[in-house]
Design a protein around this motif. Structure first.
Motif, PDB file in Angstrom:
ATOM      1  N   ALA A  80       0.839  -1.204   0.000  1.00 30.22           N
ATOM      2  CA  ALA A  80       0.000   0.000   0.000  1.00 30.22           C
ATOM      3  C   ALA A  80       0.872   1.252   0.000  1.00 30.22           C
ATOM      4  O   ALA A  80       0.586   2.217  -0.715  1.00 30.22           O
ATOM      5  CB  ALA A  80      -0.934  -0.005   1.208  1.00 30.22           C
ATOM      6  N   LEU A  81       1.940   1.229   0.782  1.00 26.47           N
ATOM      7  CA  LEU A  81       2.850   2.374   0.816  1.00 26.47           C
ATOM      8  C   LEU A  81       3.579   2.561  -0.516  1.00 26.47           C
ATOM      9  O   LEU A  81       3.771   3.682  -0.975  1.00 26.47           O
ATOM     10  CB  LEU A  81       3.861   2.213   1.958  1.00 26.47           C
ATOM     11  N   GLN A  82       3.977   1.454  -1.134  1.00 25.83           N
ATOM     12  CA  GLN A  82       4.629   1.547  -2.444  1.00 25.83           C
ATOM     13  C   GLN A  82       3.667   2.083  -3.497  1.00 25.83           C
ATOM     14  O   GLN A  82       4.060   2.882  -4.360  1.00 25.83           O
ATOM     15  CB  GLN A  82       5.179   0.177  -2.858  1.00 25.83           C
ATOM     16  N   ALA A  83       2.403   1.687  -3.440  1.00 25.89           N
ATOM     17  CA  ALA A  83       1.407   2.198  -4.369  1.00 25.89           C
ATOM     18  C   ALA A  83       1.201   3.698  -4.157  1.00 25.89           C
ATOM     19  O   ALA A  83       1.068   4.462  -5.120  1.00 25.89           O
ATOM     20  CB  ALA A  83       0.092   1.441  -4.201  1.00 25.89           C
ATOM     21  N   GLU A  84       1.202   4.121  -2.901  1.00 30.91           N
ATOM     22  CA  GLU A  84       1.064   5.545  -2.588  1.00 30.91           C
ATOM     23  C   GLU A  84       2.250   6.333  -3.127  1.00 30.91           C
ATOM     24  O   GLU A  84       2.086   7.419  -3.684  1.00 30.91           O
ATOM     25  CB  GLU A  84       0.952   5.729  -1.064  1.00 30.91           C
ATOM     26  N   ILE A  85       3.453   5.795  -2.997  1.00 29.24           N
ATOM     27  CA  ILE A  85       4.647   6.461  -3.524  1.00 29.24           C
ATOM     28  C   ILE A  85       4.556   6.588  -5.038  1.00 29.24           C
ATOM     29  O   ILE A  85       4.853   7.643  -5.610  1.00 29.24           O
ATOM     30  CB  ILE A  85       5.925   5.703  -3.106  1.00 29.24           C
ATOM     31  N   ALA A  86       4.130   5.528  -5.717  1.00 28.54           N
ATOM     32  CA  ALA A  86       3.996   5.570  -7.172  1.00 28.54           C
ATOM     33  C   ALA A  86       2.966   6.612  -7.599  1.00 28.54           C
ATOM     34  O   ALA A  86       3.181   7.362  -8.557  1.00 28.54           O
ATOM     35  CB  ALA A  86       3.596   4.194  -7.692  1.00 28.54           C
ATOM     36  N   ARG A  87       1.839   6.678  -6.881  1.00 21.13           N
ATOM     37  CA  ARG A  87       0.805   7.663  -7.191  1.00 21.13           C
ATOM     38  C   ARG A  87       1.330   9.081  -6.999  1.00 21.13           C
ATOM     39  O   ARG A  87       1.101   9.961  -7.840  1.00 21.13           O
ATOM     40  CB  ARG A  87      -0.419   7.443  -6.299  1.00 21.13           C
ATOM     41  N   LEU A  88       2.077   9.304  -5.927  1.00 17.67           N
ATOM     42  CA  LEU A  88       2.625  10.637  -5.664  1.00 17.67           C
ATOM     43  C   LEU A  88       3.668  11.033  -6.704  1.00 17.67           C
ATOM     44  O   LEU A  88       3.764  12.204  -7.089  1.00 17.67           O
ATOM     45  CB  LEU A  88       3.213  10.698  -4.257  1.00 17.67           C
ATOM     46  N   LYS A  89       4.453  10.066  -7.188  1.00 12.18           N
ATOM     47  CA  LYS A  89       5.435  10.365  -8.233  1.00 12.18           C
ATOM     48  C   LYS A  89       4.739  10.773  -9.531  1.00 12.18           C
ATOM     49  O   LYS A  89       5.177  11.702 -10.209  1.00 12.18           O
ATOM     50  CB  LYS A  89       6.345   9.163  -8.476  1.00 12.18           C
ATOM     51  N   LYS A  90       3.644  10.088  -9.869  1.00 13.72           N
ATOM     52  CA  LYS A  90       2.877  10.451 -11.060  1.00 13.72           C
ATOM     53  C   LYS A  90       2.300  11.853 -10.916  1.00 13.72           C
ATOM     54  O   LYS A  90       2.331  12.655 -11.842  1.00 13.72           O
ATOM     55  CB  LYS A  90       1.730   9.462 -11.285  1.00 13.72           C
ATOM     56  N   GLU A  91       1.768  12.134  -9.744  1.00 12.50           N
ATOM     57  CA  GLU A  91       1.185  13.445  -9.478  1.00 12.50           C
ATOM     58  C   GLU A  91       2.245  14.542  -9.557  1.00 12.50           C
ATOM     59  O   GLU A  91       2.003  15.623 -10.102  1.00 12.50           O
ATOM     60  CB  GLU A  91       0.538  13.439  -8.090  1.00 12.50           C
ATOM     61  N   LEU A  92       3.446  14.262  -9.068  1.00 13.19           N
ATOM     62  CA  LEU A  92       4.541  15.221  -9.135  1.00 13.19           C
ATOM     63  C   LEU A  92       4.942  15.489 -10.584  1.00 13.19           C
ATOM     64  O   LEU A  92       5.150  16.641 -10.978  1.00 13.19           O
ATOM     65  CB  LEU A  92       5.749  14.717  -8.345  1.00 13.19           C
ATOM     66  N   ALA A  93       5.022  14.440 -11.394  1.00  9.98           N
ATOM     67  CA  ALA A  93       5.369  14.612 -12.806  1.00  9.98           C
ATOM     68  C   ALA A  93       4.305  15.446 -13.518  1.00  9.98           C
ATOM     69  O   ALA A  93       4.632  16.319 -14.331  1.00  9.98           O
ATOM     70  CB  ALA A  93       5.522  13.248 -13.472  1.00  9.98           C
ATOM     71  N   HIS A  94       3.035  15.202 -13.212  1.00  7.82           N
ATOM     72  CA  HIS A  94       1.944  15.948 -13.818  1.00  7.82           C
ATOM     73  C   HIS A  94       2.026  17.428 -13.438  1.00  7.82           C
ATOM     74  O   HIS A  94       1.879  18.308 -14.294  1.00  7.82           O
ATOM     75  CB  HIS A  94       0.598  15.357 -13.390  1.00  7.82           C
ATOM     76  N   GLU A  95       2.255  17.719 -12.171  1.00  2.41           N
ATOM     77  CA  GLU A  95       2.339  19.109 -11.717  1.00  2.41           C
ATOM     78  C   GLU A  95       3.566  19.813 -12.280  1.00  2.41           C
ATOM     79  O   GLU A  95       3.524  21.003 -12.586  1.00  2.41           O
ATOM     80  CB  GLU A  95       2.343  19.175 -10.185  1.00  2.41           C
ATOM     81  N   SER A  96       4.648  19.085 -12.460  1.00  6.11           N
ATOM     82  CA  SER A  96       5.848  19.670 -13.064  1.00  6.11           C
ATOM     83  C   SER A  96       5.574  20.055 -14.508  1.00  6.11           C
ATOM     84  O   SER A  96       5.965  21.140 -14.968  1.00  6.11           O
ATOM     85  CB  SER A  96       7.000  18.664 -12.979  1.00  6.11           C
ATOM     86  N   LEU A  97       4.885  19.176 -15.236  1.00  5.21           N
ATOM     87  CA  LEU A  97       4.507  19.458 -16.619  1.00  5.21           C
ATOM     88  C   LEU A  97       3.564  20.660 -16.686  1.00  5.21           C
ATOM     89  O   LEU A  97       3.702  21.529 -17.559  1.00  5.21           O
ATOM     90  CB  LEU A  97       3.844  18.222 -17.233  1.00  5.21           C
ATOM     91  N   ARG A  98       2.666  20.740 -15.744  1.00  2.00           N
ATOM     92  CA  ARG A  98       1.719  21.854 -15.687  1.00  2.00           C
ATOM     93  C   ARG A  98       2.451  23.185 -15.439  1.00  2.00           C
ATOM     94  O   ARG A  98       2.142  24.203 -16.067  1.00  2.00           O
ATOM     95  CB  ARG A  98       0.718  21.575 -14.577  1.00  2.00           C
ATOM     96  N   ALA A  99       3.426  23.171 -14.531  1.00  2.00           N
ATOM     97  CA  ALA A  99       4.200  24.382 -14.249  1.00  2.00           C
ATOM     98  C   ALA A  99       4.979  24.825 -15.486  1.00  2.00           C
ATOM     99  O   ALA A  99       5.061  26.025 -15.794  1.00  2.00           O
ATOM    100  CB  ALA A  99       5.150  24.136 -13.082  1.00  2.00           C
ATOM    101  N   ASP A 100       5.555  23.858 -16.221  1.00  2.00           N
ATOM    102  CA  ASP A 100       6.267  24.191 -17.454  1.00  2.00           C
ATOM    103  C   ASP A 100       5.328  24.806 -18.486  1.00  2.00           C
ATOM    104  O   ASP A 100       5.692  25.757 -19.195  1.00  2.00           O
ATOM    105  CB  ASP A 100       6.942  22.946 -18.041  1.00  2.00           C
ATOM    106  N   ALA A 101       4.108  24.275 -18.574  1.00  2.00           N
ATOM    107  CA  ALA A 101       3.126  24.814 -19.517  1.00  2.00           C
ATOM    108  C   ALA A 101       2.759  26.259 -19.152  1.00  2.00           C
ATOM    109  O   ALA A 101       2.651  27.122 -20.042  1.00  2.00           O
ATOM    110  CB  ALA A 101       1.873  23.940 -19.531  1.00  2.00           C
TER     111      ALA A 101
END
Length: 125
Positions: A80-101
């Motif tokens: 469950a913790l590993q799944a949470e880490i993976a979800r947070l990494k995806k969310e971080l990548a999405h927000e980084s892309l959004r900031a670049d846009a």
């Protein structure tokens, strides 16, 4: 020697030490029973340990249950913790892309309309 809270110390010190050593109660529970603050109780317990030259382990507040050993963590919890880490990494990548846009949007607007949108470094004189 004891210049702070002399009246309270004379009245409650022995009872605090008894509750801590014999009953095994923690500082917060003792402070609910006896009208003395947790910090004062901690100091009294340390002083008692120094006087009797014994080692008293003070309990610390922790978000992890001390009764559960770290080695006994279930694999379901780890997954469950590993799944949470993976979800947070995806969310971080999405927000980084959004900031670049957003940055590129500002760049285009500054070039097209020939106005400065971003703050300039330094204070105005």
């Amino acid at each position: 020697m004891w210049k702070y809270n002399c009246e309270k110390r004379n009245k409650y010190y022995d009872e605090v030490i008894r509750l801590y050593t014999q009953e095994g109660l923690g500082r917060s529970k003792i402070s609910r029973i006896i009208p003395v603050g947790e910090t004062t109780i901690s100091r009294w317990i340390r002083n008692f340990a120094d006087e009797k030259q014994i080692q008293v382990v003070m309990k610390r507040k922790s978000s992890i249950n001390p009764e559960t050993p770290e080695a006994g963590i279930e694999s379901g919890d780890v997954k469950a913790l590993q799944a949470e880490i993976a979800r947070l990494k995806k969310e971080l990548a999405h927000e980084s892309l959004r900031a670049d846009a957003f940055n590129e949007l500002i760049n285009v607007a500054e070039k097209q309309f020939n106005i400065s949108i971003r703050k300039k470094a330094g204070a105005k004189q």
